[in-house]
Design a protein around this motif. Sequence first.
Motif, mmCIF file in Angstrom:
data_model
loop_
_atom_site.group_PDB
_atom_site.id
_atom_site.type_symbol
_atom_site.label_atom_id
_atom_site.label_comp_id
_atom_site.label_asym_id
_atom_site.label_seq_id
_atom_site.Cartn_x
_atom_site.Cartn_y
_atom_site.Cartn_z
ATOM 1 N N VAL A 88 67.550 -17.790 -52.790
ATOM 2 C CA VAL A 88 66.622 -17.102 -53.697
ATOM 3 C C VAL A 88 65.179 -17.436 -53.346
ATOM 4 C CG1 VAL A 88 65.811 -16.955 -56.087
ATOM 5 C CG2 VAL A 88 68.257 -16.913 -55.601
ATOM 6 N N GLU A 89 64.899 -18.724 -53.106
ATOM 7 C CA GLU A 89 63.541 -19.134 -52.746
ATOM 8 C C GLU A 89 63.129 -18.547 -51.410
ATOM 9 O OE1 GLU A 89 62.745 -23.538 -54.565
ATOM 10 O OE2 GLU A 89 64.306 -23.396 -53.029
ATOM 11 N N ASN A 90 64.021 -18.599 -50.451
ATOM 12 C CA ASN A 90 63.700 -18.120 -49.107
ATOM 13 C C ASN A 90 63.416 -16.624 -49.106
ATOM 14 O OD1 ASN A 90 63.232 -18.972 -46.477
ATOM 15 N ND2 ASN A 90 65.285 -18.452 -45.784
ATOM 16 N N LEU A 91 64.226 -15.868 -49.822
ATOM 17 C CA LEU A 91 63.980 -14.431 -49.922
ATOM 18 C C LEU A 91 62.715 -14.155 -50.733
ATOM 19 C CD1 LEU A 91 67.608 -13.106 -50.562
ATOM 20 C CD2 LEU A 91 66.292 -12.951 -48.445
ATOM 21 N N GLY A 92 62.442 -15.015 -51.710
ATOM 22 C CA GLY A 92 61.228 -14.854 -52.508
ATOM 23 C C GLY A 92 59.974 -15.051 -51.690
ATOM 24 N N PHE A 93 59.990 -16.059 -50.807
ATOM 25 C CA PHE A 93 58.828 -16.308 -49.952
ATOM 26 C C PHE A 93 58.527 -15.137 -49.029
ATOM 27 C CE2 PHE A 93 59.864 -21.082 -50.270
ATOM 28 C CZ PHE A 93 59.047 -21.214 -51.381
ATOM 29 N N MET A 94 59.542 -14.332 -48.747
ATOM 30 C CA MET A 94 59.340 -13.181 -47.857
ATOM 31 C C MET A 94 58.346 -12.179 -48.422
ATOM 32 S SD MET A 94 63.176 -12.406 -46.416
ATOM 33 C CE MET A 94 62.620 -10.830 -45.723
ATOM 34 N N ALA A 95 58.151 -12.219 -49.739
ATOM 35 C CA ALA A 95 57.175 -11.308 -50.351
ATOM 36 C C ALA A 95 55.796 -11.527 -49.754
ATOM 37 C CB ALA A 95 57.137 -11.522 -51.866
ATOM 38 N N LEU A 96 55.487 -12.785 -49.413
ATOM 39 C CA LEU A 96 54.180 -13.099 -48.838
ATOM 40 C C LEU A 96 54.023 -12.470 -47.462
ATOM 41 C CD1 LEU A 96 54.042 -16.894 -49.774
ATOM 42 C CD2 LEU A 96 52.978 -14.978 -50.995
ATOM 43 N N ASP A 97 55.026 -12.668 -46.608
ATOM 44 C CA ASP A 97 54.927 -12.166 -45.234
ATOM 45 C C ASP A 97 54.963 -10.642 -45.181
ATOM 46 O OD1 ASP A 97 54.874 -14.732 -43.952
ATOM 47 O OD2 ASP A 97 56.996 -14.927 -44.435
ATOM 48 N N GLY A 191 50.763 -5.810 -54.125
ATOM 49 C CA GLY A 191 51.206 -7.033 -53.464
ATOM 50 C C GLY A 191 51.288 -8.199 -54.426
ATOM 51 N N SER A 192 50.326 -8.272 -55.339
ATOM 52 C CA SER A 192 50.323 -9.332 -56.350
ATOM 53 C C SER A 192 51.544 -9.202 -57.261
ATOM 54 C CB SER A 192 49.040 -9.260 -57.178
ATOM 55 O OG SER A 192 49.047 -10.213 -58.204
ATOM 56 N N PHE A 193 51.877 -7.982 -57.610
ATOM 57 C CA PHE A 193 53.036 -7.725 -58.459
ATOM 58 C C PHE A 193 54.323 -8.180 -57.774
ATOM 59 C CE2 PHE A 193 56.477 -4.790 -59.774
ATOM 60 C CZ PHE A 193 56.576 -5.173 -61.102
ATOM 61 N N LEU A 194 54.441 -7.904 -56.473
ATOM 62 C CA LEU A 194 55.637 -8.316 -55.732
ATOM 63 C C LEU A 194 55.798 -9.836 -55.753
ATOM 64 C CD1 LEU A 194 55.603 -5.996 -52.586
ATOM 65 C CD2 LEU A 194 57.026 -5.805 -54.633
ATOM 66 N N TRP A 195 54.688 -10.570 -55.652
ATOM 67 C CA TRP A 195 54.769 -12.028 -55.696
ATOM 68 C C TRP A 195 55.250 -12.505 -57.061
ATOM 69 C CZ3 TRP A 195 55.808 -16.016 -53.194
ATOM 70 C CH2 TRP A 195 55.392 -17.300 -53.563
ATOM 71 N N GLN A 196 54.816 -11.820 -58.106
ATOM 72 C CA GLN A 196 55.227 -12.210 -59.456
ATOM 73 C C GLN A 196 56.710 -11.950 -59.712
ATOM 74 O OE1 GLN A 196 53.165 -13.901 -61.620
ATOM 75 N NE2 GLN A 196 51.820 -13.886 -59.820
ATOM 76 N N GLU A 199 61.568 -13.371 -57.456
ATOM 77 C CA GLU A 199 62.928 -13.834 -57.721
ATOM 78 C C GLU A 199 63.743 -12.822 -58.515
ATOM 79 O OE1 GLU A 199 63.010 -17.736 -59.398
ATOM 80 O OE2 GLU A 199 62.116 -18.687 -57.631
ATOM 81 N N SER A 200 63.195 -11.640 -58.720
ATOM 82 C CA SER A 200 63.901 -10.600 -59.457
ATOM 83 C C SER A 200 65.017 -9.994 -58.607
ATOM 84 C CB SER A 200 62.930 -9.493 -59.882
ATOM 85 O OG SER A 200 62.457 -8.795 -58.738
ATOM 86 N N ASN A 201 65.969 -9.348 -59.259
ATOM 87 C CA ASN A 201 67.057 -8.688 -58.530
ATOM 88 C C ASN A 201 66.516 -7.624 -57.590
ATOM 89 O OD1 ASN A 201 69.101 -10.202 -59.735
ATOM 90 N ND2 ASN A 201 69.323 -8.763 -61.452
ATOM 91 N N PHE A 202 65.491 -6.917 -58.043
ATOM 92 C CA PHE A 202 64.903 -5.865 -57.212
ATOM 93 C C PHE A 202 64.413 -6.433 -55.887
ATOM 94 C CE2 PHE A 202 60.892 -3.994 -55.728
ATOM 95 C CZ PHE A 202 61.341 -2.727 -55.375
ATOM 96 N N GLN A 204 64.994 -9.474 -54.516
ATOM 97 C CA GLN A 204 66.036 -10.187 -53.783
ATOM 98 C C GLN A 204 66.930 -9.207 -53.016
ATOM 99 O OE1 GLN A 204 66.775 -13.756 -53.716
ATOM 100 N NE2 GLN A 204 64.637 -13.822 -54.392
ATOM 101 N N ASN A 205 67.279 -8.100 -53.640
ATOM 102 C CA ASN A 205 68.107 -7.096 -52.963
ATOM 103 C C ASN A 205 67.353 -6.439 -51.810
ATOM 104 O OD1 ASN A 205 70.288 -7.511 -54.675
ATOM 105 N ND2 ASN A 205 69.624 -5.944 -56.126
ATOM 106 N N PHE A 206 66.083 -6.138 -52.048
ATOM 107 C CA PHE A 206 65.269 -5.528 -50.995
ATOM 108 C C PHE A 206 65.113 -6.483 -49.819
ATOM 109 C CE2 PHE A 206 61.133 -5.175 -48.920
ATOM 110 C CZ PHE A 206 61.211 -3.882 -48.427
ATOM 111 N N ALA A 207 64.783 -7.745 -50.108
ATOM 112 C CA ALA A 207 64.575 -8.728 -49.049
ATOM 113 C C ALA A 207 65.859 -8.966 -48.261
ATOM 114 C CB ALA A 207 64.062 -10.036 -49.645
ATOM 115 N N SER A 208 66.996 -8.991 -48.939
ATOM 116 C CA SER A 208 68.282 -9.165 -48.249
ATOM 117 C C SER A 208 68.530 -8.014 -47.288
ATOM 118 C CB SER A 208 69.425 -9.255 -49.265
ATOM 119 O OG SER A 208 69.299 -10.397 -50.070
ATOM 120 N N TYR A 209 68.240 -6.804 -47.745
ATOM 121 C CA TYR A 209 68.416 -5.628 -46.891
ATOM 122 C C TYR A 209 67.454 -5.674 -45.710
ATOM 123 C CZ TYR A 209 68.523 -0.749 -45.428
ATOM 124 O OH TYR A 209 68.629 0.398 -44.682
ATOM 125 N N TYR A 210 66.225 -6.123 -45.959
ATOM 126 C CA TYR A 210 65.206 -6.246 -44.907
ATOM 127 C C TYR A 210 65.674 -7.227 -43.837
ATOM 128 C CZ TYR A 210 60.483 -6.813 -42.941
ATOM 129 O OH TYR A 210 59.387 -6.856 -42.095
#
Length: 215
Positions: A88-97, A191-196, A199-202, A204-210
Motif C-alpha cells: 500500500v505504501e509503495n503504490l502510494g508513493f508512486m503518486a509522486l513519481d 496532483g495534490s489531490f492524488l497525493w491526498q 492509499e485509496s482503492n482508486f 491503489q488499483n490504478f497504480a497496480s495496473y500501471y
Amino acid sequence: MQWGFYDSYTSQFPTFENATTVIHIHGALLMAWLVLLVIQPMLIYFKKAKLHRTIGKVSYILGPLIIISMFLVGKGSYWRGVDVFSEVENLGFMALDIRGLITFAIFWALAMGYRKKSAAHMRYMIATAILAIGPGVGRGLVASFDLPLFTALTITDILDLVIVGVLLGYDLVKKNDFKPYLTVFLLLLGGSFLWQINESNFWQNFASYYVELFY
C-alpha cells in the motif's frame, strides 16, 4: 534543491552508495534544466533574444530526456521499495513519481508549443521550475524538522498552489492572459489531490495496473 537532497544525495559524495546511474543522470538533467531556467530570462533581460532562441533549442533534447529519466527513476523507486515498504505504501508513493512525470511533460510540451507566444511560453517554463519545490523543499522539511513525508509534501503542495494562485490573481488583475496559470493551477491541484488519496482503492488499483503495464 541542495538543502533537500543533501542528506540523501550530496553528502554521499564521492561514493554515492545509495544512488544508481539513473539517479545520477536524472539529477544532472534536472540541474541542467534549472540552469537553463536561470540563463534564459537573463538573456531576454539583456536583449540577447537571438542567443536565447539558440540556447532554447536545447530544450527539445533536454525535455524528453528528463521525461524518460523521470519514468526510469519512478520505476527504480518502486522496485527498491518492494522489500522495504508495504504494498500500500509503495503504490502510494508512486503518486509522486507519476504526477511529476505527467505535469512536467505537459508543462514542457505547452512551453514548446507556445514558444512563439512569449507570455504563455514564459509561464509554462516557470511552471516547470515550480515543480522542483516539492522534491527539494519536501525533503528538506523531512530532514531538518523530522516531519512525516506525507505532511511535508502536503505543505509543499499548498505552497505550490499559493504561488501559482498569486501569479494567476496578478494576471487577472492586470488583465493578462490568465489561461496558462489557470491550467498550471488546475494540474497542480489535481496532483495534490492524488497525493491526498494515495492509499485509496482508486489510486491503489490504478497504480497496480500501471506497474503491470509499464514496470
